[in-house]
Design an enzyme around this catalytic site. Sequence first.
Site, PDB file in Angstrom:
ATOM      1  N   ASP A 176     -11.792  21.993 -71.066  1.00 48.27           N
ATOM      2  CA  ASP A 176     -13.178  21.675 -70.758  1.00 48.27           C
ATOM      3  C   ASP A 176     -13.440  22.036 -69.299  1.00 48.27           C
ATOM      4  O   ASP A 176     -12.762  21.510 -68.409  1.00 48.27           O
ATOM      5  CB  ASP A 176     -13.416  20.173 -71.016  1.00 48.27           C
ATOM      6  CG  ASP A 176     -14.898  19.813 -71.055  1.00 48.27           C
ATOM      7  OD1 ASP A 176     -15.707  20.488 -70.399  1.00 48.27           O
ATOM      8  OD2 ASP A 176     -15.233  18.812 -71.741  1.00 48.27           O
ATOM      9  N   ASP A 214     -21.387  23.383 -68.448  1.00 42.53           N
ATOM     10  CA  ASP A 214     -20.306  22.533 -68.963  1.00 42.53           C
ATOM     11  C   ASP A 214     -19.946  23.080 -70.346  1.00 42.53           C
ATOM     12  O   ASP A 214     -20.818  23.158 -71.226  1.00 42.53           O
ATOM     13  CB  ASP A 214     -20.864  21.108 -69.034  1.00 42.53           C
ATOM     14  CG  ASP A 214     -19.873  20.061 -69.516  1.00 42.53           C
ATOM     15  OD1 ASP A 214     -18.699  20.393 -69.730  1.00 42.53           O
ATOM     16  OD2 ASP A 214     -20.307  18.891 -69.673  1.00 42.53           O
ATOM     17  N   HIS A 234     -24.946  15.208 -73.420  1.00 38.34           N
ATOM     18  CA  HIS A 234     -25.665  14.588 -72.298  1.00 38.34           C
ATOM     19  C   HIS A 234     -26.598  15.575 -71.619  1.00 38.34           C
ATOM     20  O   HIS A 234     -26.354  16.780 -71.628  1.00 38.34           O
ATOM     21  CB  HIS A 234     -24.646  14.077 -71.272  1.00 38.34           C
ATOM     22  CG  HIS A 234     -23.600  15.105 -70.917  1.00 38.34           C
ATOM     23  ND1 HIS A 234     -23.697  15.914 -69.832  1.00 38.34           N
ATOM     24  CD2 HIS A 234     -22.448  15.470 -71.552  1.00 38.34           C
ATOM     25  CE1 HIS A 234     -22.652  16.731 -69.795  1.00 38.34           C
ATOM     26  NE2 HIS A 234     -21.870  16.496 -70.829  1.00 38.34           N
ATOM     27  N   HIS A 245     -24.074  13.597 -65.971  1.00 33.98           N
ATOM     28  CA  HIS A 245     -24.659  12.805 -67.061  1.00 33.98           C
ATOM     29  C   HIS A 245     -25.974  12.254 -66.524  1.00 33.98           C
ATOM     30  O   HIS A 245     -25.992  11.286 -65.795  1.00 33.98           O
ATOM     31  CB  HIS A 245     -23.720  11.688 -67.513  1.00 33.98           C
ATOM     32  CG  HIS A 245     -22.523  12.221 -68.250  1.00 33.98           C
ATOM     33  ND1 HIS A 245     -22.405  12.161 -69.608  1.00 33.98           N
ATOM     34  CD2 HIS A 245     -21.422  12.859 -67.806  1.00 33.98           C
ATOM     35  CE1 HIS A 245     -21.267  12.724 -69.974  1.00 33.98           C
ATOM     36  NE2 HIS A 245     -20.643  13.161 -68.899  1.00 33.98           N
ATOM     37  N   GLU A 269     -21.741  18.439 -77.424  1.00 34.77           N
ATOM     38  CA  GLU A 269     -20.286  18.495 -77.534  1.00 34.77           C
ATOM     39  C   GLU A 269     -19.714  17.663 -78.678  1.00 34.77           C
ATOM     40  O   GLU A 269     -19.276  16.543 -78.484  1.00 34.77           O
ATOM     41  CB  GLU A 269     -19.603  18.140 -76.218  1.00 34.77           C
ATOM     42  CG  GLU A 269     -20.065  16.898 -75.511  1.00 34.77           C
ATOM     43  CD  GLU A 269     -19.329  16.726 -74.171  1.00 34.77           C
ATOM     44  OE1 GLU A 269     -18.101  16.884 -74.137  1.00 34.77           O
ATOM     45  OE2 GLU A 269     -19.999  16.409 -73.176  1.00 34.77           O
ATOM     46  N   GLU A 309     -18.039  22.720 -77.026  1.00 39.38           N
ATOM     47  CA  GLU A 309     -19.179  22.332 -76.181  1.00 39.38           C
ATOM     48  C   GLU A 309     -19.884  23.549 -75.575  1.00 39.38           C
ATOM     49  O   GLU A 309     -19.238  24.486 -75.126  1.00 39.38           O
ATOM     50  CB  GLU A 309     -18.703  21.429 -75.033  1.00 39.38           C
ATOM     51  CG  GLU A 309     -19.824  21.005 -74.085  1.00 39.38           C
ATOM     52  CD  GLU A 309     -19.358  20.050 -72.979  1.00 39.38           C
ATOM     53  OE1 GLU A 309     -18.161  20.076 -72.644  1.00 39.38           O
ATOM     54  OE2 GLU A 309     -20.210  19.313 -72.461  1.00 39.38           O
TER      55      GLU A 309
HETATM   56 MN    MN Z   1     -17.364  19.260 -70.889  1.00 40.31          MN
HETATM   57 MN    MN Z   2     -20.046  17.550 -71.281  1.00 42.19          MN
END
Ligand code: MN
Ligand code: MN
Length: 290
Positions: free
Chosen positions: A87, A98, A159, A167, A192, A276
């Site tokens: 990630d 992200d 998010h 977030h 995600e 994600e």
């Molecule tokens: Mn992530």
């Molecule tokens: Mn994330």
Amino acid sequence: MASQDNEKYEKYREAGKVAKNALRYGLSIIKEGKSYREVVEEIERYIRERANLAFPVNISVNSIAAHFTPSINDKNYFKKGDVVKIDVGVHVDGYIGDTARTIEIGSSNYKKLIESAEKALEEAIKIIRDGIKIEEIGKKIEEVIKKYGYKPIKNLQGHSLERYKLHAGISIPNYYTRNPKTLKEGQVIAIEPFSTTGEGIVIDNGLGNIYRIAKASPMIQQIKNKFNYLPFADRWLYRIYGNKTHTKLSLFMKKGLIYPYFKLVEIKKGVVAQAEHTILIKSDGCEVLT
Ligand code: MN
Ligand code: MN
């Protein structure tokens, strides 16, 4: 859209592109016998050469779902059969990309599990547009994962993202739970799905070697200057504090200035897969930024 908006979205696009390529690079270098630290540091170097890290590269193996990065003295190495989530988070002037994928090392026992998370993400992206209800996204993700015979993880969520905020207030559950609130054009959201062979719940399980500022203070001004309020790794603090890093961290935590993330593990030790993307909501669909 106003021109400052265009500039903002160009930065999101640049961050997204670097994140996407860094993840691809990470997936290409991960091998049986390589250490976690080696892989993470190579990916982080790749990102630093092109943009900024929005958080430490997370390497979560098998029943660990998220929030783990190797510490400076980590001794783990990848083994055959490991199901590894990578990630990565990249920012350009605070605008974050992200993105995550899952890879199984040297075997394919969890091919369907990995596919279920990827397919859930893909199907969710297809239905997202201005005005979509948040509950419709969770419903779709749950439906796809269950069709494969697995469970979505209920206490891990997508998010919203905002400048220097990972977030930013809106959560996107990975299962159906009533939430008629809608997403709007111009919002940037990370979707995600997490899929598991276990129960679908994660619990805290020890330190993940990831931290963030909990409260501003002159004592941690150097940390604030370097990482703002974004998560950082103890590895990164060695550049500031050297051998005193862990003493300093303990002190800052005791004073409530720094918050530690805990490693999140599936409650029944189920194997976990994640996929994600960061997306930009548009009037007639969405743009995948990563
Ligand atoms: Mn992530
Ligand atoms: Mn994330």
